[in-house]
Design a protein around this motif. Structure first.
Motif, PDB file in Angstrom:
ATOM      1  N   UNK A 203     -75.361   3.835 -57.020  1.00 47.66           N
ATOM      2  CA  UNK A 203     -74.325   3.514 -58.040  1.00 47.66           C
ATOM      3  C   UNK A 203     -74.502   2.127 -59.089  1.00 47.66           C
ATOM      4  N   UNK A 204     -73.081   1.770 -60.297  1.00 46.08           N
ATOM      5  CA  UNK A 204     -73.714   0.925 -61.423  1.00 46.08           C
ATOM      6  C   UNK A 204     -72.922   0.329 -61.918  1.00 46.08           C
ATOM      7  N   UNK A 205     -72.500  -0.628 -62.288  1.00 42.58           N
ATOM      8  CA  UNK A 205     -71.543  -1.258 -63.041  1.00 42.58           C
ATOM      9  C   UNK A 205     -72.251  -2.529 -64.052  1.00 42.58           C
ATOM     10  N   UNK A 206     -71.160  -2.058 -64.616  1.00 43.47           N
ATOM     11  CA  UNK A 206     -71.686  -3.726 -66.310  1.00 43.47           C
ATOM     12  C   UNK A 206     -69.861  -4.000 -66.257  1.00 43.47           C
ATOM     13  N   UNK A 207     -69.682  -5.876 -65.837  1.00 42.56           N
ATOM     14  CA  UNK A 207     -68.228  -5.821 -66.041  1.00 42.56           C
ATOM     15  C   UNK A 207     -68.087  -6.572 -67.276  1.00 42.56           C
ATOM     16  N   UNK A 208     -67.477  -7.208 -67.638  1.00 46.96           N
ATOM     17  CA  UNK A 208     -66.761  -7.439 -69.092  1.00 46.96           C
ATOM     18  C   UNK A 208     -68.094  -8.982 -69.421  1.00 46.96           C
ATOM     19  N   UNK A 209     -68.361  -9.615 -68.608  1.00 44.12           N
ATOM     20  CA  UNK A 209     -69.577 -10.880 -68.763  1.00 44.12           C
ATOM     21  C   UNK A 209     -70.771 -10.647 -68.804  1.00 44.12           C
ATOM     22  N   UNK A 210     -70.875  -9.617 -68.718  1.00 42.92           N
ATOM     23  CA  UNK A 210     -71.762  -8.549 -68.278  1.00 42.92           C
ATOM     24  C   UNK A 210     -73.080  -8.773 -67.329  1.00 42.92           C
ATOM     25  N   UNK A 211     -72.231  -8.929 -65.917  1.00 41.58           N
ATOM     26  CA  UNK A 211     -72.372  -8.702 -64.688  1.00 41.58           C
ATOM     27  C   UNK A 211     -73.067  -7.142 -64.068  1.00 41.58           C
ATOM     28  N   UNK A 212     -74.281  -7.498 -64.174  1.00 45.31           N
ATOM     29  CA  UNK A 212     -74.725  -5.956 -63.360  1.00 45.31           C
ATOM     30  C   UNK A 212     -74.124  -6.046 -61.546  1.00 45.31           C
ATOM     31  N   UNK A 213     -73.099  -4.718 -61.061  1.00 52.91           N
ATOM     32  CA  UNK A 213     -72.776  -4.634 -59.675  1.00 52.91           C
ATOM     33  C   UNK A 213     -74.003  -3.359 -59.540  1.00 52.91           C
ATOM     34  N   UNK A 214     -73.958  -3.130 -58.604  1.00 55.69           N
ATOM     35  CA  UNK A 214     -75.706  -2.162 -57.791  1.00 55.69           C
ATOM     36  C   UNK A 214     -74.932  -2.313 -56.942  1.00 55.69           C
ATOM     37  N   UNK A 215     -74.904  -0.486 -56.013  1.00 51.17           N
ATOM     38  CA  UNK A 215     -74.820  -0.222 -55.244  1.00 51.17           C
ATOM     39  C   UNK A 215     -76.348   0.213 -54.630  1.00 51.17           C
ATOM     40  N   UNK A 216     -76.830  -0.225 -53.328  1.00 52.19           N
ATOM     41  CA  UNK A 216     -78.694  -0.086 -53.648  1.00 52.19           C
ATOM     42  C   UNK A 216     -78.843  -0.234 -52.026  1.00 52.19           C
ATOM     43  N   UNK A 217     -79.621   0.839 -51.952  1.00 48.11           N
ATOM     44  CA  UNK A 217     -79.846   1.428 -49.741  1.00 48.11           C
ATOM     45  C   UNK A 217     -81.537   1.688 -50.596  1.00 48.11           C
ATOM     46  N   UNK A 218     -82.395   1.905 -49.572  1.00 45.44           N
ATOM     47  CA  UNK A 218     -83.392   2.030 -48.725  1.00 45.44           C
ATOM     48  C   UNK A 218     -83.908   3.073 -47.573  1.00 45.44           C
ATOM     49  N   UNK A 219     -82.578   3.206 -48.008  1.00 46.56           N
ATOM     50  CA  UNK A 219     -82.358   4.967 -46.298  1.00 46.56           C
ATOM     51  C   UNK A 219     -82.010   4.086 -45.048  1.00 46.56           C
ATOM     52  N   UNK A 220     -82.733   3.767 -44.440  1.00 46.32           N
ATOM     53  CA  UNK A 220     -83.155   3.099 -42.930  1.00 46.32           C
ATOM     54  C   UNK A 220     -83.152   1.740 -42.842  1.00 46.32           C
ATOM     55  N   UNK A 221     -82.189   1.062 -44.222  1.00 46.15           N
ATOM     56  CA  UNK A 221     -81.461   0.155 -43.927  1.00 46.15           C
ATOM     57  C   UNK A 221     -79.531  -0.060 -44.204  1.00 46.15           C
ATOM     58  N   UNK A 222     -79.705  -1.172 -43.834  1.00 47.96           N
ATOM     59  CA  UNK A 222     -78.152  -1.015 -44.608  1.00 47.96           C
ATOM     60  C   UNK A 222     -77.801  -1.139 -45.680  1.00 47.96           C
TER      61      UNK A 222
END
Length: 297
Positions: A203-222
């Motif tokens: 998942x990803x979203x860009x805030x009003x200041x251009x900061x990218x927020x991203x949820x990340x997973x490589x499945x076996x790790x948190x």
């Protein structure tokens, strides 16, 4: 119940629609939460939840799932202000759905091939004017999320196979919709592979200041919620880890300036104190606030 909230969105009057996944990645259903409680919109069935999205455009809610033959379906529910019903509207290859300016943008791939971005305007009845969606071009890696910033620039992050984030200008997106094509060549914004090993974005979203927020997973790790700080117009030089989870984080979104994040069977506001017990392992809210102040300065 114990099913995980994968994706969610709000209507203009504040009703929350959300989709869930079982522990075996089955389709857990779509629900509405409002002042009257929780209502089942689409019950759980034998479908699968890979890439499942719930998005709102006007009076209609859109969601997706797939079957055992990997046929991928897009549904609409609405009108939400009238006699609402569920209608299957497309089998355009889809992994995630996104709404911008009243149009539907889709990431997806036929089989397990490289991701494409598809587009369709929506008519007054909530149907896709372009069905199947217009193919705006092949990207990279397996299907992942899209995001738009306030200026209409488009961002794409592969779900796996490529630890890049790509960006196209609003003019390039308009050109692709008008018959051109998007290409990843020359559009890599950043590669976070040295900061996060393997995996990809969910998942990803860009805030009003251009900061990218991203949820990340490589499945076996948190899983992790990370933020990339924008320095200048295009250089994302700093990454902050905002939250991690032993499970798999779902959707990150911003509504009325507040950040929301799904994890397990809950949706959290991470700008507020999270009560114990919580599945979230760590919070770095001060890092995100510091990044915002730095950008504004």
């Amino acid at each position: 119940n114990s099913d995980a909230v994968v994706s969610y969105d709000w209507t203009a009057n504040g009703d929350l629609y959300y989709s869930t996944s079982t522990s075996s990645y089955g389709f857990g259903g779509v629900y509405r939460s409002d002042s009257g409680g929780v209502t089942t919109i689409a019950p759980a069935d034998s479908g699968f939840s890979s890439g499942m999205s719930t998005v709102v455009s006007g009076d209609y809610v859109y969601f997706n799932n797939s079957d055992s033959a990997n046929t991928q379906f897009i549904y609409k529910y609405g009108p939400t202000g009238g006699s609402a019903a569920i209608t299957q509207i497309s089998t355009t290859a889809n992994s995630s759905l996104h709404v911008s300016a009243g149009s539907l943008y889709i990431t997806g791939a036929v089989g397990f091939d490289t991701n494409h971005i598809y587009f369709s305007a929506l008519d007054s009845s909530g149907n896709m004017i372009n069905n199947p969606g217009l193919d705006l071009g092949e990207t990279s890696g397996y299907s992942g999320p899209l995001a738009f910033d306030a200026a209409g620039n488009l961002y794409y992050a592969p779900g796996s196979g490529d630890t890049s984030i790509y960006r196209w200008s609003s003019a390039e997106v308009l050109s692709a919709v008008s018959g051109g094509s998007l290409s990843v060549a020359g559009h890599q914004l950043l590669d976070y592979g040295t900061m996060l090993t393997g995996g990809g974005a969910s998942s990803m979203v860009v805030d009003e200041n251009g900061v990218i927020l991203l949820t990340w997973t490589n499945y076996s790790d948190p899983s992790a919620l990370v933020a990339f700080n924008a320095e200048g117009d295009s250089d994302y030089l700093d990454m902050k880890t905002i939250a991690t989870s032993d499970g798999r984080l779902g959707q990150v979104s911003i509504r009325d300036g507040e950040i929301f994040l799904s994890e397990g069977n809950s949706i959290y506001s991470i700008d507020q104190v999270i009560p114990e017990p919580s599945a979230l392992l760590s919070l770095g809210l001060s890092g995100l606030l510091m990044m915002r102040r730095k950008r504004q300065a």
